[in-house]
Design a protein around this motif. Structure first.
Motif, PDB file in Angstrom:
ATOM      1  N   UNK A   1       0.831  -1.209   0.000  1.00  0.00           N
ATOM      2  CA  UNK A   1       0.000   0.000   0.000  1.00  0.00           C
ATOM      3  C   UNK A   1       0.856   1.245   0.000  1.00  0.00           C
ATOM      4  N   UNK A   2       1.914   1.254   0.807  1.00  0.00           N
ATOM      5  CA  UNK A   2       2.780   2.417   0.877  1.00  0.00           C
ATOM      6  C   UNK A   2       4.223   1.985   0.926  1.00  0.00           C
TER       7      UNK A   2
ATOM      8  N   UNK B   1      -1.524   4.100 -13.893  1.00  0.00           N
ATOM      9  CA  UNK B   1      -1.196   5.029 -12.806  1.00  0.00           C
ATOM     10  C   UNK B   1      -2.395   5.243 -11.894  1.00  0.00           C
ATOM     11  N   UNK B   2      -2.223   5.924 -10.777  1.00  0.00           N
ATOM     12  CA  UNK B   2      -3.347   6.169  -9.862  1.00  0.00           C
ATOM     13  C   UNK B   2      -4.427   7.046 -10.489  1.00  0.00           C
ATOM     14  N   UNK B   3      -5.657   6.840 -10.022  1.00  0.00           N
ATOM     15  CA  UNK B   3      -6.818   7.670 -10.377  1.00  0.00           C
ATOM     16  C   UNK B   3      -7.135   7.609 -11.871  1.00  0.00           C
ATOM     17  N   UNK B   4      -6.961   6.440 -12.468  1.00  0.00           N
ATOM     18  CA  UNK B   4      -7.269   6.247 -13.885  1.00  0.00           C
ATOM     19  C   UNK B   4      -8.357   5.189 -14.003  1.00  0.00           C
ATOM     20  N   UNK B   5      -9.351   5.442 -14.857  1.00  0.00           N
ATOM     21  CA  UNK B   5     -10.436   4.494 -15.075  1.00  0.00           C
ATOM     22  C   UNK B   5      -9.982   3.407 -16.042  1.00  0.00           C
ATOM     23  N   UNK B   6      -9.973   2.156 -15.565  1.00  0.00           N
ATOM     24  CA  UNK B   6      -9.625   1.015 -16.417  1.00  0.00           C
ATOM     25  C   UNK B   6     -10.873   0.534 -17.155  1.00  0.00           C
ATOM     26  N   UNK B   7     -11.986   0.444 -16.428  1.00  0.00           N
ATOM     27  CA  UNK B   7     -13.276   0.051 -17.001  1.00  0.00           C
ATOM     28  C   UNK B   7     -14.266   1.166 -16.732  1.00  0.00           C
ATOM     29  N   UNK B   8     -15.065   1.497 -17.745  1.00  0.00           N
ATOM     30  CA  UNK B   8     -16.067   2.555 -17.604  1.00  0.00           C
ATOM     31  C   UNK B   8     -17.453   1.922 -17.597  1.00  0.00           C
ATOM     32  N   UNK B   9     -18.276   2.391 -16.691  1.00  0.00           N
ATOM     33  CA  UNK B   9     -19.632   1.857 -16.554  1.00  0.00           C
ATOM     34  C   UNK B   9     -20.403   1.970 -17.870  1.00  0.00           C
ATOM     35  N   UNK B  10     -21.081   0.872 -18.216  1.00  0.00           N
ATOM     36  CA  UNK B  10     -21.936   0.776 -19.414  1.00  0.00           C
ATOM     37  C   UNK B  10     -21.166   0.664 -20.720  1.00  0.00           C
TER      38      UNK B  10
ATOM     39  N   UNK C   1      -0.778  -6.421  -8.821  1.00  0.00           N
ATOM     40  CA  UNK C   1      -0.406  -5.609  -7.658  1.00  0.00           C
ATOM     41  C   UNK C   1      -1.154  -4.294  -7.745  1.00  0.00           C
ATOM     42  N   UNK C   2      -1.236  -3.607  -6.611  1.00  0.00           N
ATOM     43  CA  UNK C   2      -2.003  -2.372  -6.565  1.00  0.00           C
ATOM     44  C   UNK C   2      -3.413  -2.608  -6.069  1.00  0.00           C
ATOM     45  N   UNK C   3      -4.297  -1.677  -6.325  1.00  0.00           N
ATOM     46  CA  UNK C   3      -5.692  -1.776  -5.865  1.00  0.00           C
ATOM     47  C   UNK C   3      -6.569  -0.892  -6.735  1.00  0.00           C
ATOM     48  N   UNK C   4      -7.856  -1.242  -6.799  1.00  0.00           N
ATOM     49  CA  UNK C   4      -8.829  -0.482  -7.590  1.00  0.00           C
ATOM     50  C   UNK C   4     -10.086  -0.264  -6.768  1.00  0.00           C
TER      51      UNK C   4
ATOM     52  N   UNK D   1     -11.665   2.086 -11.042  1.00  0.00           N
ATOM     53  CA  UNK D   1     -10.653   3.147 -11.022  1.00  0.00           C
ATOM     54  C   UNK D   1      -9.497   2.740 -10.106  1.00  0.00           C
ATOM     55  N   UNK D   2      -8.273   2.961 -10.569  1.00  0.00           N
ATOM     56  CA  UNK D   2      -7.096   2.591  -9.783  1.00  0.00           C
ATOM     57  C   UNK D   2      -6.941   3.511  -8.571  1.00  0.00           C
ATOM     58  N   UNK D   3      -6.532   2.925  -7.443  1.00  0.00           N
ATOM     59  CA  UNK D   3      -6.245   3.703  -6.250  1.00  0.00           C
ATOM     60  C   UNK D   3      -4.790   4.160  -6.233  1.00  0.00           C
TER      61      UNK D   3
END
Length: 632
Positions: A50-51, A409-418, A429-432, A470-472
Motif C-alpha cells: 500500500x505504501x 497510474x493512480x486515479x485512472x479508469x480502467x473500465x467505464x460503466x456501461x 499488484x495495486x488496488x482499484x 478506477x485505480x487507487x
C-alpha cells in the motif's frame, strides 16, 4: 524468483519496492504525475504494498526523500572537489593554507556518506526487490570497487601525515593523491541522468548544461596541469608563462590561474595564440596531447549535440511531444483538469514501463519462450483468483500466454460503466475502486486488490460493464479478451462447470449495495442450474455409435457459459402500445422448458416461438446470446 514467491509475504531479506509514483514524495499526495524520474520500477509479477515497505530498523530506503536531499547536497561538494583537486596540485600553497580547512570539512561529509551507505537498502537487479539485510548490504558495498575508492578519495592524506610525523609535507605526492577525489564525479553523472528523465526540466537544456560542465572541467584541469609543468621546469624563464611573466612563482595565485585558463581556452577552441605558447620540449609534448584530446572532446560535443537532437533522444522527444499534444488538445477542447492529469499520467507511465514490458522484444521470441515468461510471471496469480481456483492445470497453462500485462497510474479508469464488455482483468499488484454513477453522482461500492479480478460480470453475462473501475495507486493488471476466454473454455466441460459454479457463488457473496446495481442478477440466480449450464460427459461405459456421437457432441458443445435471451409475449410483427423491452432469461435445455419459463416470465402460456425475422424456433441449440424470442 517464481511468481508464487513474488506473492508470498515479504521476508526481512526481500521486500518489494515502493510504487513508482510514491517515490518522489515519500508521503502525501502526488503533486505532479509527470515528474517521474526514478528508475526503480517494480517488475511484473512483483507484489507492491500500500505504501512504503517496512524495512529493518536503521535501514534507509534509496528513494527516501531525505536521503535524496543528502545526495543532492553531496553533488554540490563534488563540484568543489572537481575544481579544487587539480587546482591544489598546480598551486600547492593554496592546499596548505586557505583551502585546507574546507577540504577537511568536505572530506568529513563524504566520510559520513560512507557510513550511511552501509545502511542503505539496494534493489536486486534480478528480482527487483529491496534488500535490507545488513550483511548483504555491507558485503555488496565492500566487495565492489566503490568502497576502496570511496575511502581513498576521502582520506585527508596530508593531514594524516602531519599527525603521525609532526611534520608538514607539501610535495607533489599529496597533490596527486588528492586527484583521487575526482572519483566522486560519478555522482554528478547520476544526477544528470535523473534530471534527463524528469519532465519538469527541459531535456535539451539539461543535456546542454551537462556538456558545458564537461567542457569547463576539461579546460580547468588542462590549465592546472600546464601551470604545474611550468613550475617544475628547471629554468622558469623558458616556460610558456615565464617568458611573459618573469618570476611568476612569486606572483599572485590568481594571476597564474588566469593565464592558465586563457591558454587552455584558446587552445581548446583552436583560436590560436601568439603570446602564450610552448617554450620547451615538455610543454610542447603536453600541448600535442592536449590538442589531440581536444579533437576527441570536440567530436564528443558535436556527436552529443547531434544525438541530442536526432538519435539518442527519440523516445524522450516522442514522450514529450505526446505530452505537448495532450496539453494542446486538452486546452483546445477545454477538458477538465482531472481528465488532463489522467492523460498525462498515462502517457508518462507508458514511457516509463516500456523497458519492463518489452513488447517488441517478446514478439521476436519463439512462442515457447514467451509462454515460459508468462507462466513464470503470472501463473500463480491466475490460479489464486476465485474464478480459476480449482480448474485444471492445463487450462491455466493455455490461458496465461493469452493474457496481456499493463501498468495503470493512480486515479485512472480502467473500465467505464456501461461500456461494451471486451476483457476482464486480474490485479497483479495495486488496488482499484468499484464505482457506480447515480444521477450524475459517483458512489463508491468496494475496493479490490491482488489477486482479485474485475470486469468478469460483463463478460460472463455478455452485458455492458455494470461498474466503473478506477485505480487507487500504481497497479499492474493482466487482461484477457472474452473471445480468447470462451474459445479456451469451449472444449472443456469440467473446467467450465467449476468456473460457472465459482462465478455463481461469487455473485451470491456480493455486497448488497453491489447487487442493487444489478437487479437482474437476483432473478437469474434463482433460475440458474449449474448442471444444466455446463454439459457433462456421458458415462464411459456407454455403448453404440449413437451414444458415442452424443457424448462427443456434449463434450465440445459451445454452451459452456449460460446463453442469455430476451422473451417477448407477442408476435414480432405486432408493435405493442407501450415500450416493451422484453424479459431477460437464461436459455434452458429444451423447447418445453423454454415455454414453461416464458409462462413464468410473461404470465401466460404460449405455444409458438418465433425469432425477430419471423422464423420459427425448433431447437434451442440454434439460439445465441441476446436473441429476441417472441412467444404467443
Amino acid at each position: 524468483m517464481s511468481a508464487s514467491e513474488g506473492r508470498s509475504p515479504l521476508t526481512s531479506d526481500m521486500r518489494s519496492p515502493m510504487p513508482l509514483l510514491f517515490r518522489r514524495h515519500s508521503s502525501g499526495e502526488i503533486r505532479n504525475l509527470t515528474s517521474i524520474s526514478s528508475s526503480l520500477l517494480p517488475a511484473f509479477g512483483t507484489m507492491v504494498g500500500e505504501g512504503t515497505p517496512t524495512l529493518k530498523r536503521f535501514v534507509i530506503a534509496p528513494y527516501d526523500r531525505r536521503y535524496r536531499w543528502w545526495q543532492t547536497f553531496l553533488v554540490v561538494l563534488v563540484v568543489y572537489s572537481a575544481w579544487s583537486s587539480p587546482f591544489e596540485l598546480a598551486f600547492r600553497k593554496m592546499s596548505a593554507s586557505a583551502l585546507l580547512p574546507i577540504d577537511l570539512v568536505v572530506d568529513f561529509f563524504f566520510g559520513i556518506d560512507i557510513i550511511l551507505t552501509f545502511f542503505v537498502a539496494y534493489l536486486d537487479k534480478s528480482t527487483y526487490l529491496l534488500i535490507d539485510d545488513y550483511n548483504k548490504i555491507a558485503t555488496r558495498y565492500i566487495s565492489h570497487m566503490w568502497f576502496p575508492m570511496d575511502v581513498a578519495s576521502t582520506l585527508p592524506f596530508q593531514t594524516l601525515y602531519r599527525l603521525f610525523t609532526g611534520k608538514f609535507h607539501n610535495g607533489d605526492a599529496f597533490g596527486f593523491l588528492n586527484l583521487l577525489r575526482l572519483w566522486r564525479l560519478r555522482r554528478v553523472s547520476e544526477l544528470f541522468s535523473r534530471l534527463e528523465k524528469d519532465t519538469r526540466f527541459s531535456y535539451f537544456w539539461t543535456r546542454y548544461i551537462k556538456l558545458i560542465c564537461v567542457t569547463l572541467f576539461a579546460v580547468h584541469t588542462a590549465g592546472c596541469f600546464y601551470f604545474w609543468l611550468a613550475t617544475h621546469y628547471r629554468v622558469s624563464d623558458d616556460t610558456w608563462i615565464g617568458s611573459q611573466v618573469p618570476h611568476f612563482e612569486e606572483r599572485s595565485v590568481w594571476l597564474g590561474y588566469t593565464y592558465s585558463m586563457y591558454w587552455s581556452i584558446v587552445t581548446l577552441t583552436t583560436t590560436g595564440y601568439g603570446d602564450l605558447h610552448a617554450e620547451n620540449t615538455g610543454e610542447k609534448v603536453f600541448s600535442i596531447f592536449y590538442m589531440l584530446f581536444n579533437i576527441g572532446l570536440t567530436a564528443y560535443l558535436i556527436g552529443n549535440m547531434t544525438n541530442l537532437i536526432v538519435h539518442s533522444s527519440i523516445r524522450t522527444f516522442a514522450m514529450r511531444d505526446g505530452i505537448h499534444e495532450i496539453l494542446r488538445y486538452a486546452s483546445k477542447n477545454r477538458l477538465p483538469e482531472g481528465l488532463k492529469e489522467q492523460m498525462l499520467a498515462h502517457i508518462t507511465l507508458k514511457f516509463k514501463t516500456a523497458e519492463l514490458q518489452q513488447e517488441e522484444v517478446l514478439q521476436d521470441l519463439p512462442k515457447a519462450i514467451r509462454t515460459g515468461i508468462a507462466q513464470h510471471l503470472f501463473h500463480a496469480t491466475v490460479e489464486n483468483t476465485y474464478l480459476f481456483n480449482g480448474v485444471s492445470e492445463d487450462f491455466i497453462v493455455q490461458m496465461v500466454p493469452e493474457m496481456r500485462a499493463e501498468y495503470y497510474p493512480p486515479k485512472v479508469d480502467i473500465v467505464i460503466q456501461n461500456e461494451i464488455s471486451t476483457d476482464f482483468y486480474i490485479i497483479v499488484s495495486g488496488a482499484v475502486d468499484m464505482i457506480t454513477n447515480k444521477n450524475g453522482m459517483e458512489q463508491f461500492l468496494s475496493s479490490k486488490g491482488s489477486p482479485e479480478m474485475f470486469g468478469e460480470i460483463g463478460v460472463m453475462f455478455n452485458i455492458p460493464q455494470p461498474f466503473t473501475v478506477r485505480t487507487k495507486r500504481l497497479s499492474q493488471v493482466i487482461r484477457i479478451s472474452h473471445n480468447h476466454f470462451k474459445q479456451l473454455l469451449q472444449p472443456d466441460s469440467n473446467d467450465g462447470k467449476i468456473i460457472v459454479s465459482k462465478f455463481i457463488q461469487h455473485l451470491k457473496d456480493l455486497k448488497k449495495v453491489e447487487l442493487e446495481e444489478m437487479p437482474f442478477i437476483t432473478e437469474l440466480l434463482g433460475e440458474t442450474n449449474v448442471e444444466a449450464m455446463v454439459p457433462t460427459e456421458e458415462p464411459q461405459n456407454s455403448e453404440g455409435p449413437i451414444q458415442e456421437s452424443n457424448r462427443s457432441h456434449r463434450v465440445h458443445t459451445p454452451n459452456i457459459l449460460p446463453t442469455r435471451v430476451v422473451l417477448h409475449g407477442h408476435h414480432p410483427d405486432i408493435k405493442p402500445k407501450e415500450a416493451d423491452g422484453g424479459r431477460l432469461a437464461h436459455l434452458p435445455n429444451s423447447i418445453e422448458d423454454l415455454l414453461q419459463l416464458a409462462e413464468k416470465k410473461l404470465g401466460r402460456r404460449g405455444t409458438t416461438i418465433l425469432m425477430a425475422d419471423g422464423s420459427q424456433v425448433e431447437d434451442v441449440r440454434a439460439l445465441r446470446d441476446n436473441d429476441h424470442l417472441y412467444i404467443f
